[in-house]
Motif scaffolding. Sequence first.
Motif, PDB file in Angstrom:
ATOM      1  N   ARG A  57       0.828  -1.223   0.000  1.00  0.00           N
ATOM      2  CA  ARG A  57       0.000   0.000   0.000  1.00  0.00           C
ATOM      3  C   ARG A  57       0.859   1.270   0.000  1.00  0.00           C
ATOM      4  NH1 ARG A  57      -2.680   4.006   0.337  1.00  0.00           N
ATOM      5  NH2 ARG A  57      -4.739   4.255   1.250  1.00  0.00           N
ATOM      6  N   GLY A  58       2.128   1.147   0.445  1.00  0.00           N
ATOM      7  CA  GLY A  58       3.016   2.302   0.480  1.00  0.00           C
ATOM      8  C   GLY A  58       2.717   3.247   1.621  1.00  0.00           C
ATOM      9  N   PRO A 148       0.309   2.875  -4.538  1.00  0.00           N
ATOM     10  CA  PRO A 148       1.217   3.936  -4.092  1.00  0.00           C
ATOM     11  C   PRO A 148       1.323   5.052  -5.135  1.00  0.00           C
ATOM     12  CG  PRO A 148       2.186   1.790  -3.661  1.00  0.00           C
ATOM     13  CD  PRO A 148       0.952   1.539  -4.476  1.00  0.00           C
ATOM     14  N   GLY A 149       1.224   6.290  -4.653  1.00  0.00           N
ATOM     15  CA  GLY A 149       1.319   7.445  -5.536  1.00  0.00           C
ATOM     16  C   GLY A 149       0.027   7.820  -6.234  1.00  0.00           C
ATOM     17  N   GLU A 150      -1.030   7.039  -6.015  1.00  0.00           N
ATOM     18  CA  GLU A 150      -2.324   7.337  -6.631  1.00  0.00           C
ATOM     19  C   GLU A 150      -3.335   7.729  -5.560  1.00  0.00           C
ATOM     20  OE1 GLU A 150      -3.588   4.237  -9.248  1.00  0.00           O
ATOM     21  OE2 GLU A 150      -1.647   4.104 -10.269  1.00  0.00           O
ATOM     22  N   ARG A 151      -4.493   8.226  -5.999  1.00  0.00           N
ATOM     23  CA  ARG A 151      -5.496   8.724  -5.048  1.00  0.00           C
ATOM     24  C   ARG A 151      -6.806   7.946  -5.113  1.00  0.00           C
ATOM     25  NH1 ARG A 151      -5.792  15.180  -4.975  1.00  0.00           N
ATOM     26  NH2 ARG A 151      -6.836  14.609  -3.033  1.00  0.00           N
TER      27      ARG A 151
END
Length: 216
Positions: A57-58, A148-151
């Motif tokens: 999930r980061g 990770p890095g997305e919304r």
Amino acid sequence: MAQYFEIHPDNPQHRLLKQACTLLERGGIAAVPTDSSYALACHLDDKAAVDHLRRIRGVDDKHHLTLLCRDLSELASYAMVDNKQYRLLKSATPGPYTFILEATKEVPRRVSHPQRKTIGLRVPDHRVLQALLTLHGAPLLATTLIAPGEREPLNDAQHIRERFEHQVAAVIDAGACPSEPTTVIDLTPMGGGGEPVLLRQGRGDLAPLGLQPGAV
């Protein structure tokens, strides 16, 4: 390589869900459908699985993880709740809500918030996930499946399989989920006479809870 389980949304196949449970009990991570979006789930008491879930999930240990529960009967072992908090929980479960509550000592320290000693709790309104939880016989630890890095959360099982097939042990396909995360409400202020606090407005309707929209 992730095992892919095609589960009937209304009549979940016990045999396939039992296989998914076995993977979870062996420390695997599963991508599971919910009534809000897909989630990553693992065994609550498996430290290595919890660490792996966070890596996928980061997120670090300050990110609230959530207990997926069959119903409120499992609540007392993991969260401290007074009568007022319980009435609010009862009015909104099962459903697409995550509630932040004060964790009991039964909750491993590694899965509660390191500073606040709180835990997220959720009772999903999803037949397949409820069947999986019943077979597992205990809550699962979970987080919304956002790469990770997305919304935006993921909601397509085939896409999840292609993207995470070497990181998760199982993908449960019961049809598309909504692509909106849960509404998150902090109930801990109620323990001191305060009011619940809306932390994130998602799929869950605020009206039955007597709350007003407002972003944090």
